[in-house]
Scaffold this motif. Structure first.
Motif, short mmCIF file in Angstrom:
data_model
loop_
_atom_site.label_atom_id
_atom_site.label_comp_id
_atom_site.label_asym_id
_atom_site.label_seq_id
_atom_site.Cartn_x
_atom_site.Cartn_y
_atom_site.Cartn_z
N ASP A 1 3.35 7.02 -6.59
CA ASP A 1 3.65 7.59 -5.90
C ASP A 1 3.84 6.53 -4.33
O ASP A 1 4.29 6.61 -3.66
CB ASP A 1 3.57 9.00 -5.84
N LYS A 2 1.68 6.66 -4.29
CA LYS A 2 2.16 5.44 -2.95
C LYS A 2 2.08 4.71 -3.19
O LYS A 2 1.61 3.32 -2.13
CB LYS A 2 -0.36 6.35 -3.18
N LEU A 3 2.23 3.51 -4.36
CA LEU A 3 2.71 2.07 -4.41
C LEU A 3 3.87 2.30 -3.62
O LEU A 3 4.61 2.42 -4.35
CB LEU A 3 2.21 1.80 -6.20
N SER A 4 3.83 0.02 -2.74
CA SER A 4 5.13 -0.17 -2.66
C SER A 4 4.79 -1.45 -2.58
O SER A 4 4.13 -2.21 -3.07
CB SER A 4 5.15 0.95 -1.07
N ILE A 5 6.36 -1.80 -2.92
CA ILE A 5 6.45 -3.65 -3.15
C ILE A 5 6.75 -3.83 -1.87
O ILE A 5 8.10 -3.89 -1.63
CB ILE A 5 6.84 -3.40 -4.02
N ARG A 6 6.66 -5.19 -2.02
CA ARG A 6 7.28 -5.78 -0.33
C ARG A 6 6.75 -7.25 -0.27
O ARG A 6 6.15 -7.91 -1.09
CB ARG A 6 6.51 -4.80 1.18
N GLN A 7 7.82 -7.78 0.10
CA GLN A 7 8.17 -9.58 0.29
C GLN A 7 6.43 -9.26 0.87
O GLN A 7 6.16 -9.05 1.61
CB GLN A 7 8.55 -10.29 1.21
N LEU A 8 6.09 -10.43 0.53
CA LEU A 8 4.46 -11.43 0.79
C LEU A 8 4.97 -12.53 2.88
O LEU A 8 5.16 -12.35 2.72
CB LEU A 8 3.89 -12.20 0.14
#
Length: 150
Positions: free
Chosen positions: A6-13
């Protein structure tokens, strides 16, 4: 575990992630390789698609990263080959599925570039990483890694 996702997010480096990546790498290897990461992240950024390098965050803290590549990207040549260059997860967050989420996100992004085959190199003795990639659906390829020590 669901709370973690729920807390995990993925984004561009982005270039500002350099310090976090160096910190994770230092925790994993026990040595600092800042110059290596400056080259990998800052200097090589122009040669790879921006969405082929991702980080995972929990509560705004970078806890993992993955660097990918599309063959021929720098020459704008269509190619169907992608690469997973490097994956790193903060030891405090390993074995919780974060690497799988990152790898799946990268695969999704690479497909946008018509990639239909993804390669990676793993040390034959790195059983944990071999198991991880096997669980992701990777199998042993036809290429053989050759080395010449000089």
């Amino acid at each position: 575990m669901s709370n973690l996702f729920d807390k995990l997010s993925i984004r561009q480096l982005v270039k500002d992630d350099l310090d976090s990546i160096v910190e994770i790498d230092t925790k994993v290897l026990g040595e600092t390789r800042r110059d290596y990461w400056v080259t990998k992240i800052i200097k090589q950024a122009e040669t790879r698609p921006p969405d082929a390098s991702l980080v995972s965050e929990i509560d705004g803290k970078v806890v993992g990263f993955i660097l990918g590549e599309v063959s021929g990207w720098e020459f704008k040549v269509p190619n169907n080959i992608g690469w997973i260059d490097t994956i790193g997860i903060d030891p405090d967050y390993q074995n919780r599925g974060i690497a799988k989420v990152l790898a799946n996100a990268l695969v999704t992004n690479l497909k946008r570039y018509s990639v239909d085959t993804i390669y990676t190199l793993v040390n034959w003795n790195d059983w944990d990483l071999l198991q991880f990639f096997h669980a992701m659906g990777f199998s042993r390829g036809d290429m053989i890694n050759l080395v010449l020590k000089v």
